[in-house]
Enzyme design. Sequence first.
Site, PDB file in Angstrom:
ATOM      1  N   LYS A 133      -3.424   6.172   1.779  1.00  0.00           N
ATOM      2  CA  LYS A 133      -3.417   5.005   0.870  1.00  0.00           C
ATOM      3  C   LYS A 133      -4.124   3.832   1.535  1.00  0.00           C
ATOM      4  O   LYS A 133      -4.978   3.170   0.929  1.00  0.00           O
ATOM      5  CB  LYS A 133      -1.982   4.605   0.546  1.00  0.00           C
ATOM      6  CG  LYS A 133      -1.832   3.224  -0.062  1.00  0.00           C
ATOM      7  CD  LYS A 133      -0.396   2.855  -0.397  1.00  0.00           C
ATOM      8  CE  LYS A 133       0.380   2.319   0.765  1.00  0.00           C
ATOM      9  NZ  LYS A 133       0.186   0.900   1.068  1.00  0.00           N
ATOM     10  N   ASN A 134      -3.798   3.579   2.812  1.00  0.00           N
ATOM     11  CA  ASN A 134      -4.302   2.381   3.476  1.00  0.00           C
ATOM     12  C   ASN A 134      -5.735   2.501   3.962  1.00  0.00           C
ATOM     13  O   ASN A 134      -6.291   1.535   4.482  1.00  0.00           O
ATOM     14  CB  ASN A 134      -3.366   1.979   4.609  1.00  0.00           C
ATOM     15  CG  ASN A 134      -2.033   1.467   4.074  1.00  0.00           C
ATOM     16  OD1 ASN A 134      -1.899   1.220   2.876  1.00  0.00           O
ATOM     17  ND2 ASN A 134      -1.055   1.357   4.936  1.00  0.00           N
ATOM     18  N   CYS A 176       6.596 -10.165   0.451  1.00  0.00           N
ATOM     19  CA  CYS A 176       7.209  -8.961  -0.128  1.00  0.00           C
ATOM     20  C   CYS A 176       8.516  -8.740   0.621  1.00  0.00           C
ATOM     21  O   CYS A 176       8.906  -9.540   1.477  1.00  0.00           O
ATOM     22  CB  CYS A 176       6.270  -7.765   0.010  1.00  0.00           C
ATOM     23  SG  CYS A 176       6.095  -7.209   1.691  1.00  0.00           S
ATOM     24  N   ARG A 207       4.116 -12.158   4.871  1.00  0.00           N
ATOM     25  CA  ARG A 207       2.778 -11.543   4.723  1.00  0.00           C
ATOM     26  C   ARG A 207       1.696 -12.603   4.502  1.00  0.00           C
ATOM     27  O   ARG A 207       0.958 -12.591   3.522  1.00  0.00           O
ATOM     28  CB  ARG A 207       2.777 -10.535   3.585  1.00  0.00           C
ATOM     29  CG  ARG A 207       3.898  -9.536   3.583  1.00  0.00           C
ATOM     30  CD  ARG A 207       3.883  -8.572   4.742  1.00  0.00           C
ATOM     31  NE  ARG A 207       2.735  -7.685   4.751  1.00  0.00           N
ATOM     32  CZ  ARG A 207       2.645  -6.562   4.044  1.00  0.00           C
ATOM     33  NH1 ARG A 207       3.620  -6.223   3.240  1.00  0.00           N
ATOM     34  NH2 ARG A 207       1.570  -5.796   4.135  1.00  0.00           N
ATOM     35  N   ASP A 221       5.075   1.368  10.028  1.00  0.00           N
ATOM     36  CA  ASP A 221       5.288   2.080   8.759  1.00  0.00           C
ATOM     37  C   ASP A 221       6.102   3.353   8.927  1.00  0.00           C
ATOM     38  O   ASP A 221       6.441   4.003   7.932  1.00  0.00           O
ATOM     39  CB  ASP A 221       3.948   2.422   8.103  1.00  0.00           C
ATOM     40  CG  ASP A 221       3.217   1.171   7.640  1.00  0.00           C
ATOM     41  OD1 ASP A 221       2.032   1.262   7.321  1.00  0.00           O
ATOM     42  OD2 ASP A 221       3.847   0.093   7.636  1.00  0.00           O
ATOM     43  N   ARG A 230       4.350   4.218  -4.975  1.00  0.00           N
ATOM     44  CA  ARG A 230       3.207   3.393  -4.566  1.00  0.00           C
ATOM     45  C   ARG A 230       2.442   4.053  -3.432  1.00  0.00           C
ATOM     46  O   ARG A 230       1.233   3.878  -3.293  1.00  0.00           O
ATOM     47  CB  ARG A 230       3.701   2.014  -4.111  1.00  0.00           C
ATOM     48  CG  ARG A 230       4.240   1.134  -5.206  1.00  0.00           C
ATOM     49  CD  ARG A 230       4.474  -0.268  -4.701  1.00  0.00           C
ATOM     50  NE  ARG A 230       3.295  -0.726  -3.998  1.00  0.00           N
ATOM     51  CZ  ARG A 230       3.304  -1.709  -3.095  1.00  0.00           C
ATOM     52  NH1 ARG A 230       4.430  -2.310  -2.791  1.00  0.00           N
ATOM     53  NH2 ARG A 230       2.195  -2.088  -2.504  1.00  0.00           N
TER      54      ARG A 230
END
Length: 418
Positions: free
Chosen positions: A22-23, A116, A121, A304, A397
Amino acid sequence: MDKIVIEGGKRLKGAVSISGAKNAALPVMAACLLTGGWHRLKRIPRLRDIQTIQRIMTDLGTAFKEEGGALEVNSDHLTGYQAPYDLVKTMRASILLLGPLLARCGRAKISLPGGCAIGARPINLHLKALVAMGADIYLEHGYINARANRLNGANIFFDIPTVTGTENIMMAAVTARGSTILKNAANEPEVQDLADMLRSMGADIEGDGTDTIVIQGVNHLRPCQHEIIPDRIEAGTFMIGAAITRGDITIDACLPGHLISLVEKLELAGADVDTGDRCMTIRGPDRIQSVDIKTMPYPGFPTDLQAQFMTLMAVADGWSMIRETIFENRFIHVSELRRMGADIEINGSQALVKGKDRLFSAPVMATDLRASASLVLAGLVAEGGRTEVHRIYHLDRGYEAIEEKFKGLGAAIWRESE
Ligand code: EPZ
């Protein structure tokens, strides 16, 4: 809204194949704004965040089509330069559109991504670097308004190695006038993957993968073909799943070199890990040893994977100390793990985990992407019935069909609508 239901007690067995990261996919898709023509992107994962950035880019005039298992992207005719609040609020990484829009259109109007669950952030380092490159930037009504006739190369020092900050400025710098030197740059694999893609578009970039990246601005870029790297966080999540269930799994289509810090910690916890070029096997121990971790920028232990590793330590022998150094509020999963019987004491950025013999099934609430994964892992070993993980849109997500992949490894797990 959906929930995931898990009946604990199954040992994971078999093989699982890892999706594209994803990143890495998010900045690569944003980079397609830099030039016209059809880009061909392979291994784009099917995730909510990908749908979100695709929707924002479509509103800007970018065309997408699925062709032969790849996503084709064309930004010949951009009609706008705004990323609206209602979409940006669902995905902070929309800030990655700022650099390429400014470079391509000379303008950008991006909703300020709020904080978030895991932290404030801020994006001050992104903006400071763009101003150093000659952009005029002002904030108004919750939006970043940026203008630049043509960006100039600059010497940038990041106070903190920011991943999306490094990626944003790389994309802004590839067609800037002169050279840009990024110091204290992030060196995550996803940054390197973006640099590879930009080079295949004709960009002149060196030093990615180190803390100093040098970009010589070029006058012309071309569309490219690019395959996204595998998702090291997804791979790490399944590795921890094998360790916690005393399982024995093979992880295909991954890059073990991206996970050396996790492999070392899992081996200290008693797991056996064998690594090949693009696959790994992990066998979980009968007794899990407690191990301390401290999250750090790559190649240190990834933030993560902190929540997922904490779940493993919750059923280890003895005490472990988990230090979160990247985000200021990334222990949200602790209260939900405690509801399953975990013994965890938080003191600022440190969590002291006292390993227990077992966790107990319970209804729990997902709060952010990686915290949700830690609750699924807890459900795999929880006793006494079914664990229900609610609000799993957070999971969707960043994980492609996670319950199907765990089911393929023998877990008793399924999705139900609330
Ligand atoms: C990226 O976020 C990832 N997201 C995150 O993954 C990941 O946790 C994070 O990097 C760290 O590895 C994407 O790549 C889309 P940072 P990013 O800028 O770029 C501070 C997931 O679960 N900072 O590297 O937003 C910041 O507060 C997500 O997939 C500033 O102070 O993170 C943090 O403390 C979660 N000012 C530190 O730097 C800035 O301008 C690192 O943040 C920018 C960052």
